[in-house]
Scaffold this motif. Sequence first.
Motif, mmCIF file in Angstrom:
data_model
loop_
_atom_site.group_PDB
_atom_site.id
_atom_site.type_symbol
_atom_site.label_atom_id
_atom_site.label_comp_id
_atom_site.label_asym_id
_atom_site.label_seq_id
_atom_site.Cartn_x
_atom_site.Cartn_y
_atom_site.Cartn_z
ATOM 1 N N GLU A 188 -20.938 -22.331 8.397
ATOM 2 C CA GLU A 188 -20.676 -21.661 7.122
ATOM 3 C C GLU A 188 -21.976 -21.061 6.567
ATOM 4 N N ALA A 189 -23.074 -21.809 6.709
ATOM 5 C CA ALA A 189 -24.366 -21.300 6.210
ATOM 6 C C ALA A 189 -24.756 -20.015 6.946
ATOM 7 N N VAL A 190 -24.546 -19.991 8.274
ATOM 8 C CA VAL A 190 -24.889 -18.779 9.033
ATOM 9 C C VAL A 190 -23.962 -17.628 8.637
ATOM 10 N N ASP A 191 -22.688 -17.941 8.431
ATOM 11 C CA ASP A 191 -21.737 -16.892 8.041
ATOM 12 C C ASP A 191 -22.183 -16.248 6.720
ATOM 13 N N ILE A 192 -22.539 -17.084 5.751
ATOM 14 C CA ILE A 192 -22.955 -16.555 4.445
ATOM 15 C C ILE A 192 -24.281 -15.803 4.573
ATOM 16 N N TYR A 193 -25.211 -16.382 5.338
ATOM 17 C CA TYR A 193 -26.508 -15.728 5.541
ATOM 18 C C TYR A 193 -26.318 -14.355 6.197
ATOM 19 N N THR A 194 -25.436 -14.295 7.199
ATOM 20 C CA THR A 194 -25.212 -13.031 7.911
ATOM 21 C C THR A 194 -24.615 -11.997 6.969
ATOM 22 N N ARG A 195 -23.698 -12.446 6.109
ATOM 23 C CA ARG A 195 -23.118 -11.512 5.138
ATOM 24 C C ARG A 195 -24.181 -11.014 4.148
ATOM 25 N N GLN A 196 -25.058 -11.924 3.704
ATOM 26 C CA GLN A 196 -26.050 -11.490 2.714
ATOM 27 C C GLN A 196 -26.978 -10.430 3.300
ATOM 28 N N CYS A 197 -27.161 -10.446 4.638
ATOM 29 C CA CYS A 197 -28.000 -9.445 5.315
ATOM 30 C C CYS A 197 -27.265 -8.123 5.496
ATOM 31 N N SER A 198 -25.937 -8.135 5.320
ATOM 32 C CA SER A 198 -25.104 -6.989 5.688
ATOM 33 C C SER A 198 -24.656 -6.171 4.485
ATOM 34 N N THR A 199 -25.311 -6.333 3.355
ATOM 35 C CA THR A 199 -24.976 -5.485 2.207
ATOM 36 C C THR A 199 -25.770 -4.184 2.311
#
Length: 312
Positions: A188-199
Amino acid sequence: MLISMNAISDAMTDALRFAGTVSGGVNASYIPYLASVPSDLLGLAVVTVDGQVASMGDADYRFAIESISKVFTLCNVIDQIGADGVQQKVGADPTGLPFNSVIALELHGGKPLSPLVNAGAIATASLVEGETPDRRWNAILNTQSRFAGRAIPLSDEVNQSEQTTNFHNRAIAWLLYSAGACYSDPMEAVDIYTRQCSTLVSAVDLATMGACLANGGVNPVTQERVLAEKHVQPVLAEMMMEGLYTSSGDFAYQVGLPGKSGVGGGLLAVAPGRLAVAAFSPPLDEAGNSVRGVAAVSHFARALGLSVFAHR
Ligand code: GLU
């Protein structure tokens, strides 16, 4: 001391002209989307602490924020658990190793050291408070938006491109978890981290986000407080130490400003009490910094004598 918009505009023109003569670097290709962004884009933006905005070139082009997002998730978490909490749970020292280094983790008993490298950023994302993964993600997105003064969008295209290729970051998250340094479910942490990089942000957005840090935690355009004043200094200190990957020391030595770059080609630098400057140009040097972005920001900062180490 505030600098006149005329002086800022002249320095931007010179900096952009100089950066245009600089060649070299290649787009990041380990994230497929980033390889497809036109390499010749070049933009520069400045936002002052009194809310004035100047932009040139491709400053409105929207690109993936990538690693620069780490600064704003750190802001989110430092406001929740304090500077000591971040130092204890994540660390606050440069690693001296590449941003996605597994060796750095192994050398320090699984502690990531810096919230601005991937391991530390994943640990930081795992600390964001919220009852559900969606709420935690929305807290991060909301922080980016409040700093930018507009609703920052997630790019489904960038996110897909990263989520389907981020195996190295998933390995880092499991290593963190095994060392007790990941504070939520690691995937879950990686999923959220990956999304935060994708804005998607523009250079103007980035300069606005940085101007909040230059202005003691208040967005100078919207007047909203986005970070407690006492937390601005540790965030800027971390940017000075680890903001430009393994070239952070070189940037501090040559430019003297806290900064943060991302593999999407963005670069942000903050002159406390004065302004923030942001550049965008996709081709990267070997450390992961935008070649022309570093050239433009360095030229601009030197022309205006912005180093924080200057005695006036
Ligand atoms: N999403 C990228 C990664 O985790 C960000 C890297 C960066 O910009 O440094 O690899």
